[in-house]
Design a protein around this motif. Structure first.
Motif, short mmCIF file in Angstrom:
data_model
loop_
_atom_site.label_atom_id
_atom_site.label_comp_id
_atom_site.label_asym_id
_atom_site.label_seq_id
_atom_site.Cartn_x
_atom_site.Cartn_y
_atom_site.Cartn_z
N LEU A 1 93.78 16.35 84.75
CA LEU A 1 93.80 16.36 83.02
C LEU A 1 93.78 15.67 82.25
CD1 LEU A 1 93.19 19.17 81.40
CD2 LEU A 1 95.94 19.27 81.37
N ILE A 2 94.75 14.70 82.21
CA ILE A 2 94.56 13.41 81.22
C ILE A 2 93.02 12.76 81.72
CG2 ILE A 2 95.61 11.89 80.79
CD1 ILE A 2 97.96 13.00 81.00
N MET A 3 92.78 12.09 82.71
CA MET A 3 91.70 11.34 82.88
C MET A 3 90.46 12.15 82.24
SD MET A 3 92.79 10.10 86.50
CE MET A 3 90.62 9.40 86.77
N LYS A 4 90.28 13.51 83.14
CA LYS A 4 89.26 14.49 82.50
C LYS A 4 88.89 14.34 80.77
CE LYS A 4 87.87 15.71 86.19
NZ LYS A 4 86.34 15.09 86.86
N GLN A 5 90.45 14.58 80.00
CA GLN A 5 90.31 15.19 78.72
C GLN A 5 89.92 13.03 78.45
OE1 GLN A 5 90.73 17.23 76.75
NE2 GLN A 5 89.59 16.00 75.40
N GLN A 6 90.25 12.41 78.40
CA GLN A 6 89.40 10.58 78.40
C GLN A 6 88.11 10.70 78.26
OE1 GLN A 6 92.49 7.99 80.44
NE2 GLN A 6 93.96 8.25 79.19
N GLN A 7 87.75 11.31 79.26
CA GLN A 7 86.28 11.20 79.46
C GLN A 7 85.59 11.50 79.10
OE1 GLN A 7 86.14 12.31 83.65
NE2 GLN A 7 86.15 10.30 84.92
N ILE A 8 85.84 13.20 78.18
CA ILE A 8 85.59 13.53 77.31
C ILE A 8 86.05 13.14 76.23
CG2 ILE A 8 85.55 15.66 76.06
CD1 ILE A 8 86.92 17.46 78.07
N ASP A 9 86.59 12.61 76.07
CA ASP A 9 86.78 11.83 73.97
C ASP A 9 85.49 10.58 74.60
OD1 ASP A 9 88.77 13.81 73.57
OD2 ASP A 9 90.32 12.41 74.36
N GLU A 10 85.49 9.92 75.38
CA GLU A 10 84.81 9.03 75.58
C GLU A 10 82.86 9.06 75.64
OE1 GLU A 10 85.22 6.75 78.89
OE2 GLU A 10 87.37 6.28 78.60
N LEU A 11 82.75 11.23 75.91
CA LEU A 11 81.64 11.19 75.83
C LEU A 11 80.87 11.49 74.61
CD1 LEU A 11 81.29 12.80 79.13
CD2 LEU A 11 80.25 10.63 78.57
N HIS B 1 78.77 10.79 69.27
CA HIS B 1 78.80 10.43 67.96
C HIS B 1 78.11 9.44 67.60
CE1 HIS B 1 79.78 10.93 63.76
NE2 HIS B 1 80.73 10.19 63.48
N LEU B 2 78.25 8.27 68.44
CA LEU B 2 77.41 7.11 68.12
C LEU B 2 76.47 6.93 68.29
CD1 LEU B 2 80.01 4.42 69.85
CD2 LEU B 2 79.38 4.72 67.31
N ALA B 3 75.16 7.70 69.26
CA ALA B 3 74.26 8.15 69.39
C ALA B 3 73.69 9.06 68.37
CB ALA B 3 73.96 8.91 70.87
N ARG B 4 74.00 9.60 67.39
CA ARG B 4 74.01 10.94 67.24
C ARG B 4 73.53 9.30 65.51
NH1 ARG B 4 76.95 15.99 66.87
NH2 ARG B 4 75.90 16.97 68.38
N ILE B 5 74.32 8.91 65.30
CA ILE B 5 74.02 7.41 64.14
C ILE B 5 73.11 6.65 64.26
CG2 ILE B 5 75.68 5.45 62.76
CD1 ILE B 5 78.64 7.01 63.73
N ALA B 6 73.10 6.47 65.76
CA ALA B 6 72.13 5.42 66.26
C ALA B 6 70.33 5.63 65.76
CB ALA B 6 72.49 4.41 67.05
N GLY B 7 70.54 7.49 66.19
CA GLY B 7 69.57 8.05 66.23
C GLY B 7 68.92 8.69 63.79
N ALA B 8 69.73 8.38 63.68
CA ALA B 8 70.15 8.60 62.13
C ALA B 8 69.57 7.11 61.65
CB ALA B 8 70.79 9.31 61.76
N ARG C 1 77.09 14.33 55.79
CA ARG C 1 78.37 14.93 55.61
C ARG C 1 79.77 13.62 55.93
NH1 ARG C 1 77.80 19.50 55.25
NH2 ARG C 1 78.31 19.98 57.48
N GLU C 2 79.46 13.36 56.90
CA GLU C 2 80.49 12.30 58.00
C GLU C 2 80.44 11.61 57.26
OE1 GLU C 2 80.65 12.81 62.16
OE2 GLU C 2 79.93 14.86 62.11
N MET C 3 79.46 10.76 57.22
CA MET C 3 79.00 9.56 56.89
C MET C 3 80.13 9.35 55.06
SD MET C 3 77.89 7.62 59.00
CE MET C 3 79.18 7.73 59.39
N ARG C 4 79.74 10.17 54.43
CA ARG C 4 79.97 9.48 53.33
C ARG C 4 81.13 10.15 52.58
NH1 ARG C 4 77.19 14.46 51.49
NH2 ARG C 4 74.99 13.70 51.47
N ASN C 5 82.13 11.07 53.82
CA ASN C 5 83.38 10.75 54.41
C ASN C 5 83.91 9.59 54.50
OD1 ASN C 5 83.21 13.53 52.77
ND2 ASN C 5 83.43 14.39 54.93
N LYS C 6 83.23 9.19 55.49
CA LYS C 6 83.69 7.60 55.96
C LYS C 6 83.63 6.55 54.96
CE LYS C 6 85.46 7.44 60.04
NZ LYS C 6 86.06 7.83 60.41
N ILE C 7 83.04 6.12 54.59
CA ILE C 7 82.38 5.44 53.60
C ILE C 7 83.51 6.26 51.65
CG2 ILE C 7 81.05 5.04 51.54
CD1 ILE C 7 78.28 4.92 53.17
N ASN C 8 84.16 7.02 51.56
CA ASN C 8 84.87 7.47 50.92
C ASN C 8 86.34 7.21 51.20
OD1 ASN C 8 82.99 8.05 49.26
ND2 ASN C 8 82.98 10.16 49.79
#
Length: 100
Positions: free
Chosen positions: A40-50, A55-62, A78-85
């Motif tokens: 279960l821990i390994m699967k959760q880590q895989q989910i987090d990595e995916l 998220h990185l693919a969306r950023i790259a696409g945008a 909204r996420e980028m604004r929050n990160k920049i802030n």
């Protein structure tokens, strides 16, 4: 009286045998549970990595101007604004610490 004692001893032996079986099964179940917990821990880590890769693919696409869902674009902005802030606040804190 002696027969009664013998029956009690037989039942006691049966109970002890049953106890050993249950204890053995308990150990086995605990090992299985530990294995499942690790899986279960390994699967959760895989989910987090995916999730992170998505998220990185969306950023790259945008960043490349790839059209996405309007909802995704708004969420991304909204996420980028929050990160920049967050970064600006952290930089301000660092500057304040340097000025002390």
């Amino acid at each position: 009286m002696e027969q009664h004692i013998l029956r009690i001893e037989e039942k006691l032996q049966q109970l002890l045998k049953k106890l050993q079986q249950v204890q053995s099964e308990n150990v086995s179940l605990k090992e299985t549970l530990q294995i499942k917990d690790n899986e279960l821990i390994m699967k959760q880590q895989q989910i987090d990595e995916l999730d992170n890769k998505l998220h990185l693919a969306r950023i790259a696409g945008a960043a490349q101007g790839t059209p996405g869902d309007k909802e995704d674009d708004e969420e991304f902005k909204r996420e980028m604004r929050n990160k920049i802030n967050e970064y600006i606040r952290e930089i301000d804190r660092c500057i304040a610490l340097l000025n002390i």
